[in-house]
Design a protein around this motif. Sequence first.
Motif, PDB file in Angstrom:
ATOM      1  N   ALA A 179       0.856  -1.186   0.000  1.00  0.00           N
ATOM      2  CA  ALA A 179       0.000   0.000   0.000  1.00  0.00           C
ATOM      3  C   ALA A 179       0.895   1.239   0.000  1.00  0.00           C
ATOM      4  CB  ALA A 179      -0.894   0.007   1.242  1.00  0.00           C
ATOM      5  N   HIS A 180       0.413   2.314  -0.584  1.00  0.00           N
ATOM      6  CA  HIS A 180       1.151   3.582  -0.583  1.00  0.00           C
ATOM      7  C   HIS A 180       0.776   4.378   0.655  1.00  0.00           C
ATOM      8  CE1 HIS A 180       1.572   2.492  -4.820  1.00  0.00           C
ATOM      9  NE2 HIS A 180       2.684   3.193  -4.749  1.00  0.00           N
ATOM     10  N   VAL A 181       1.788   4.778   1.416  1.00  0.00           N
ATOM     11  CA  VAL A 181       1.607   5.590   2.619  1.00  0.00           C
ATOM     12  C   VAL A 181       2.334   6.902   2.379  1.00  0.00           C
ATOM     13  CG1 VAL A 181       2.019   5.730   5.099  1.00  0.00           C
ATOM     14  CG2 VAL A 181       1.532   3.508   4.049  1.00  0.00           C
ATOM     15  N   PHE A 182       1.648   8.026   2.600  1.00  0.00           N
ATOM     16  CA  PHE A 182       2.284   9.308   2.313  1.00  0.00           C
ATOM     17  C   PHE A 182       1.721  10.410   3.191  1.00  0.00           C
ATOM     18  CE2 PHE A 182      -1.268   8.548  -0.488  1.00  0.00           C
ATOM     19  CZ  PHE A 182      -1.958   9.741  -0.542  1.00  0.00           C
ATOM     20  N   LEU A 183       2.498  11.472   3.290  1.00  0.00           N
ATOM     21  CA  LEU A 183       2.043  12.688   3.942  1.00  0.00           C
ATOM     22  C   LEU A 183       1.520  13.601   2.847  1.00  0.00           C
ATOM     23  CD1 LEU A 183       4.947  13.294   6.479  1.00  0.00           C
ATOM     24  CD2 LEU A 183       2.763  12.129   6.858  1.00  0.00           C
ATOM     25  N   SER A 184       0.239  13.922   2.906  1.00  0.00           N
ATOM     26  CA  SER A 184      -0.394  14.733   1.863  1.00  0.00           C
ATOM     27  C   SER A 184       0.364  16.032   1.635  1.00  0.00           C
ATOM     28  CB  SER A 184      -1.839  15.041   2.254  1.00  0.00           C
ATOM     29  OG  SER A 184      -2.586  13.852   2.317  1.00  0.00           O
ATOM     30  N   ASN A 185       0.452  16.410   0.377  1.00  0.00           N
ATOM     31  CA  ASN A 185       1.088  17.660  -0.052  1.00  0.00           C
ATOM     32  C   ASN A 185       2.569  17.742   0.299  1.00  0.00           C
ATOM     33  OD1 ASN A 185      -1.407  18.681  -1.112  1.00  0.00           O
ATOM     34  ND2 ASN A 185      -2.007  19.098   0.989  1.00  0.00           N
ATOM     35  N   THR A 186       3.240  16.585   0.381  1.00  0.00           N
ATOM     36  CA  THR A 186       4.688  16.538   0.596  1.00  0.00           C
ATOM     37  C   THR A 186       5.272  15.500  -0.351  1.00  0.00           C
ATOM     38  OG1 THR A 186       4.826  14.720   2.211  1.00  0.00           O
ATOM     39  CG2 THR A 186       4.294  16.914   3.077  1.00  0.00           C
TER      40      THR A 186
ATOM     41  N   TYR B 280       5.489   0.102   7.521  1.00  0.00           N
ATOM     42  CA  TYR B 280       6.029   1.248   6.776  1.00  0.00           C
ATOM     43  C   TYR B 280       6.844   2.131   7.712  1.00  0.00           C
ATOM     44  CZ  TYR B 280       2.457   4.110   8.983  1.00  0.00           C
ATOM     45  OH  TYR B 280       1.681   4.760   9.906  1.00  0.00           O
ATOM     46  N   ALA B 281       7.703   2.951   7.124  1.00  0.00           N
ATOM     47  CA  ALA B 281       8.472   3.942   7.870  1.00  0.00           C
ATOM     48  C   ALA B 281       8.729   5.136   6.958  1.00  0.00           C
ATOM     49  CB  ALA B 281       9.783   3.361   8.369  1.00  0.00           C
ATOM     50  N   LEU B 282       8.487   6.313   7.473  1.00  0.00           N
ATOM     51  CA  LEU B 282       8.808   7.564   6.793  1.00  0.00           C
ATOM     52  C   LEU B 282       9.827   8.282   7.669  1.00  0.00           C
ATOM     53  CD1 LEU B 282       5.186   8.700   5.903  1.00  0.00           C
ATOM     54  CD2 LEU B 282       6.928   8.013   4.268  1.00  0.00           C
ATOM     55  N   ALA B 283      10.921   8.723   7.084  1.00  0.00           N
ATOM     56  CA  ALA B 283      11.990   9.370   7.854  1.00  0.00           C
ATOM     57  C   ALA B 283      12.267  10.766   7.311  1.00  0.00           C
ATOM     58  CB  ALA B 283      13.251   8.523   7.799  1.00  0.00           C
ATOM     59  N   GLY B 284      12.968  11.554   8.114  1.00  0.00           N
ATOM     60  CA  GLY B 284      13.381  12.894   7.686  1.00  0.00           C
ATOM     61  C   GLY B 284      12.245  13.890   7.614  1.00  0.00           C
ATOM     62  N   ILE B 285      11.282  13.763   8.507  1.00  0.00           N
ATOM     63  CA  ILE B 285      10.108  14.633   8.499  1.00  0.00           C
ATOM     64  C   ILE B 285      10.353  15.841   9.405  1.00  0.00           C
ATOM     65  CG2 ILE B 285       7.646  14.755   9.019  1.00  0.00           C
ATOM     66  CD1 ILE B 285       7.626  11.657   8.697  1.00  0.00           C
ATOM     67  N   GLN B 286      10.156  17.014   8.849  1.00  0.00           N
ATOM     68  CA  GLN B 286      10.267  18.243   9.635  1.00  0.00           C
ATOM     69  C   GLN B 286       9.092  18.317  10.609  1.00  0.00           C
ATOM     70  OE1 GLN B 286      12.682  20.509   9.619  1.00  0.00           O
ATOM     71  NE2 GLN B 286      13.815  19.448   8.036  1.00  0.00           N
ATOM     72  N   PRO B 287       9.298  18.859  11.791  1.00  0.00           N
ATOM     73  CA  PRO B 287       8.185  19.035  12.726  1.00  0.00           C
ATOM     74  C   PRO B 287       7.085  19.893  12.100  1.00  0.00           C
ATOM     75  CG  PRO B 287      10.274  19.421  13.834  1.00  0.00           C
ATOM     76  CD  PRO B 287      10.576  19.310  12.365  1.00  0.00           C
ATOM     77  N   GLY B 288       5.856  19.555  12.378  1.00  0.00           N
ATOM     78  CA  GLY B 288       4.734  20.324  11.854  1.00  0.00           C
ATOM     79  C   GLY B 288       3.508  19.454  11.693  1.00  0.00           C
ATOM     80  N   PRO B 289       2.393  20.062  11.347  1.00  0.00           N
ATOM     81  CA  PRO B 289       1.157  19.295  11.152  1.00  0.00           C
ATOM     82  C   PRO B 289       1.128  18.672   9.753  1.00  0.00           C
ATOM     83  CG  PRO B 289       0.713  21.619  10.869  1.00  0.00           C
ATOM     84  CD  PRO B 289       2.166  21.496  11.264  1.00  0.00           C
ATOM     85  N   TYR B 290       0.714  17.427   9.683  1.00  0.00           N
ATOM     86  CA  TYR B 290       0.613  16.705   8.411  1.00  0.00           C
ATOM     87  C   TYR B 290      -0.657  15.873   8.403  1.00  0.00           C
ATOM     88  CZ  TYR B 290       5.596  17.707   7.935  1.00  0.00           C
ATOM     89  OH  TYR B 290       6.799  18.326   7.841  1.00  0.00           O
ATOM     90  N   GLN B 291      -1.068  15.484   7.216  1.00  0.00           N
ATOM     91  CA  GLN B 291      -2.175  14.551   7.068  1.00  0.00           C
ATOM     92  C   GLN B 291      -1.606  13.269   6.465  1.00  0.00           C
ATOM     93  OE1 GLN B 291      -5.333  15.424   4.185  1.00  0.00           O
ATOM     94  NE2 GLN B 291      -6.791  14.801   5.770  1.00  0.00           N
TER      95      GLN B 291
END
Length: 73
Positions: free
Chosen positions: A31-38, A50-61
């Motif tokens: 499955a595709h897992v993503f942070l919307s608009n990034t 899944y794992a997503l790395a290198g995310i700047q602090p902030g609100p995400y969807q």
Amino acid sequence: ACCISNIAWAQLRSLSGRVIDAETSQPVPFAHVFLSNTTHVTVTDTEGGYALAGIQPGPYQLAVSYLGYETFT
């Protein structure tokens, strides 16, 4: 004079988890897992992990999409 951007000092974060079918509790592989608009996107492994790395602090969807399922946000 020297200027260092806030990005250089920001603490990067990671996000990890597992995607499962709500009815069967079985893992959903590939499955595709993503942070919307990034540009942060990954694909789940055979166990739905899944794992997503290198995310700047902030609100995400967070969103998950998979053929045959409605996109989950």
